[in-house]
Scaffold this motif. Structure first.
Motif, short mmCIF file in Angstrom:
data_model
loop_
_atom_site.label_atom_id
_atom_site.label_comp_id
_atom_site.label_asym_id
_atom_site.label_seq_id
_atom_site.Cartn_x
_atom_site.Cartn_y
_atom_site.Cartn_z
N GLY A 28 8.16 -6.87 -51.24
CA GLY A 28 7.98 -5.74 -50.33
C GLY A 28 9.05 -5.69 -49.26
N GLY A 29 9.44 -6.85 -48.76
CA GLY A 29 10.50 -6.90 -47.75
C GLY A 29 11.83 -6.41 -48.31
N ALA A 30 12.14 -6.87 -49.53
CA ALA A 30 13.38 -6.42 -50.17
C ALA A 30 13.33 -4.91 -50.45
N ALA A 31 12.17 -4.44 -50.91
CA ALA A 31 12.02 -3.02 -51.20
C ALA A 31 12.16 -2.18 -49.93
N ARG A 32 11.55 -2.66 -48.85
CA ARG A 32 11.64 -1.91 -47.59
C ARG A 32 13.08 -1.86 -47.08
N LEU A 33 13.79 -2.97 -47.21
CA LEU A 33 15.20 -2.99 -46.82
C LEU A 33 16.01 -2.00 -47.66
N LEU A 34 15.77 -2.00 -48.97
CA LEU A 34 16.48 -1.06 -49.85
C LEU A 34 16.12 0.39 -49.53
N MET A 35 14.85 0.64 -49.19
CA MET A 35 14.45 1.99 -48.79
C MET A 35 15.27 2.45 -47.58
N SER A 36 15.39 1.57 -46.62
CA SER A 36 16.14 1.89 -45.41
C SER A 36 17.62 2.13 -45.72
N LEU A 37 18.19 1.28 -46.56
CA LEU A 37 19.59 1.44 -46.92
C LEU A 37 19.84 2.72 -47.70
N ILE A 38 18.91 3.08 -48.58
CA ILE A 38 19.06 4.33 -49.33
C ILE A 38 19.00 5.52 -48.39
N THR A 39 18.09 5.47 -47.43
CA THR A 39 17.98 6.56 -46.45
C THR A 39 19.26 6.68 -45.63
N GLU A 45 18.79 9.57 -40.87
CA GLU A 45 18.41 8.54 -39.92
C GLU A 45 17.22 7.75 -40.49
N SER A 46 17.32 6.45 -40.41
CA SER A 46 16.23 5.59 -40.89
C SER A 46 15.19 5.46 -39.79
N THR A 47 13.99 5.95 -40.04
CA THR A 47 12.92 5.92 -39.04
C THR A 47 11.68 5.22 -39.59
N PHE A 48 11.84 3.97 -39.97
CA PHE A 48 10.71 3.24 -40.52
C PHE A 48 9.91 2.60 -39.40
N THR A 49 8.60 2.56 -39.57
CA THR A 49 7.71 2.00 -38.57
C THR A 49 7.20 0.64 -39.00
N LEU A 50 6.69 -0.12 -38.06
CA LEU A 50 6.09 -1.41 -38.37
C LEU A 50 4.86 -1.23 -39.26
N ALA A 51 4.06 -0.22 -38.97
CA ALA A 51 2.86 0.04 -39.78
C ALA A 51 3.24 0.37 -41.22
N GLY A 52 4.28 1.15 -41.39
CA GLY A 52 4.74 1.48 -42.74
C GLY A 52 5.25 0.26 -43.48
N THR A 53 5.98 -0.59 -42.77
CA THR A 53 6.50 -1.81 -43.37
C THR A 53 5.36 -2.73 -43.79
N LEU A 54 4.37 -2.90 -42.93
CA LEU A 54 3.21 -3.73 -43.27
C LEU A 54 2.45 -3.14 -44.46
N GLY A 55 2.40 -1.81 -44.53
CA GLY A 55 1.76 -1.16 -45.67
C GLY A 55 2.48 -1.46 -46.98
N VAL A 56 3.81 -1.41 -46.93
CA VAL A 56 4.61 -1.72 -48.13
C VAL A 56 4.38 -3.17 -48.55
N LEU A 57 4.39 -4.10 -47.60
CA LEU A 57 4.16 -5.51 -47.92
C LEU A 57 2.78 -5.70 -48.54
N MET A 58 1.78 -5.01 -47.99
CA MET A 58 0.42 -5.13 -48.52
C MET A 58 0.32 -4.56 -49.95
N VAL A 59 0.92 -3.41 -50.17
CA VAL A 59 0.87 -2.80 -51.50
C VAL A 59 1.58 -3.69 -52.52
N PHE A 60 2.73 -4.22 -52.16
CA PHE A 60 3.45 -5.12 -53.08
C PHE A 60 2.63 -6.38 -53.33
N GLY A 61 1.91 -6.86 -52.33
CA GLY A 61 1.04 -8.02 -52.53
C GLY A 61 -0.09 -7.72 -53.51
#
Length: 158
Positions: A28-39, A45-61
């Motif tokens: 999830g961390g790698a995916a979130r980083l790639l999402m930001s880089l693609i954006t 502008e990359s506007t990712f939130t902490l809540a969104g990042t935690l959501g991605v980590l949870m879904v990947f888990g």
């Protein structure tokens, strides 16, 4: 069934949860980083939130559970668990990622090569997601991956 004890089952289930958490954080961390880089590569502008990042980590888990659960199973079942994880994760990533397809299509032509490389990297993360879950689960399970009979040393031949 010889070798299956309550302690072994608890250990394997704890390893499953641990493996899924590790795969969720790493994948999830790698995916979130790639999402930001693609954006950013799409000139937005990359506007990712902490809540969104935690959501991605949870879904990947959660998506890593099939692979983590099959980590101590026979080889054929392990491969099946990785495929299920890859298919679920890939479908989730594809349906979510392409919802912002307009931004990628409208990106400057000079950035398309970079975006393509990042998308391929995303595919690698999806493919490795199940492997990470199984590796972490096997490491956490320790001796629980071997039946009790195999844990005993073989008698020496006289």
């Amino acid at each position: 069934m010889a070798g299956i004890t309550g302690r072994r089952v608890v250990r394997v289930l704890a390893a499953t949860v641990g493996g899924a958490v590790v795969a969720g954080v790493v994948g999830g961390g790698a995916a979130r980083l790639l999402m930001s880089l693609i954006t950013i590569a799409a000139a937005e502008e990359s506007t990712f939130t902490l809540a969104g990042t935690l959501g991605v980590l949870m879904v990947f888990g959660v998506l890593a559970v099939p692979a983590a659960l099959t980590a101590t199973a026979p080889a054929v079942v392990r491969v099946g668990g990785r495929w299920v994880t890859a298919l679920l994760t890939g479908f989730g990533v594809a349906t979510t990622g392409f919802s912002d397809g307009a931004a990628i299509i409208l990106a400057p032509d000079s950035r398309m090569t970079l975006i393509a490389i990042l998308v391929v990297g995303f595919g690698a993360v999806v493919a490795a997601h199940g492997q990470i879950a199984q590796y972490a689960s096997r490491r956490l399970a320790g001796d629980a991956t071997r039946p009790a009979a195999a844990a005993e040393p073989e008698p020496a031949l006289a």
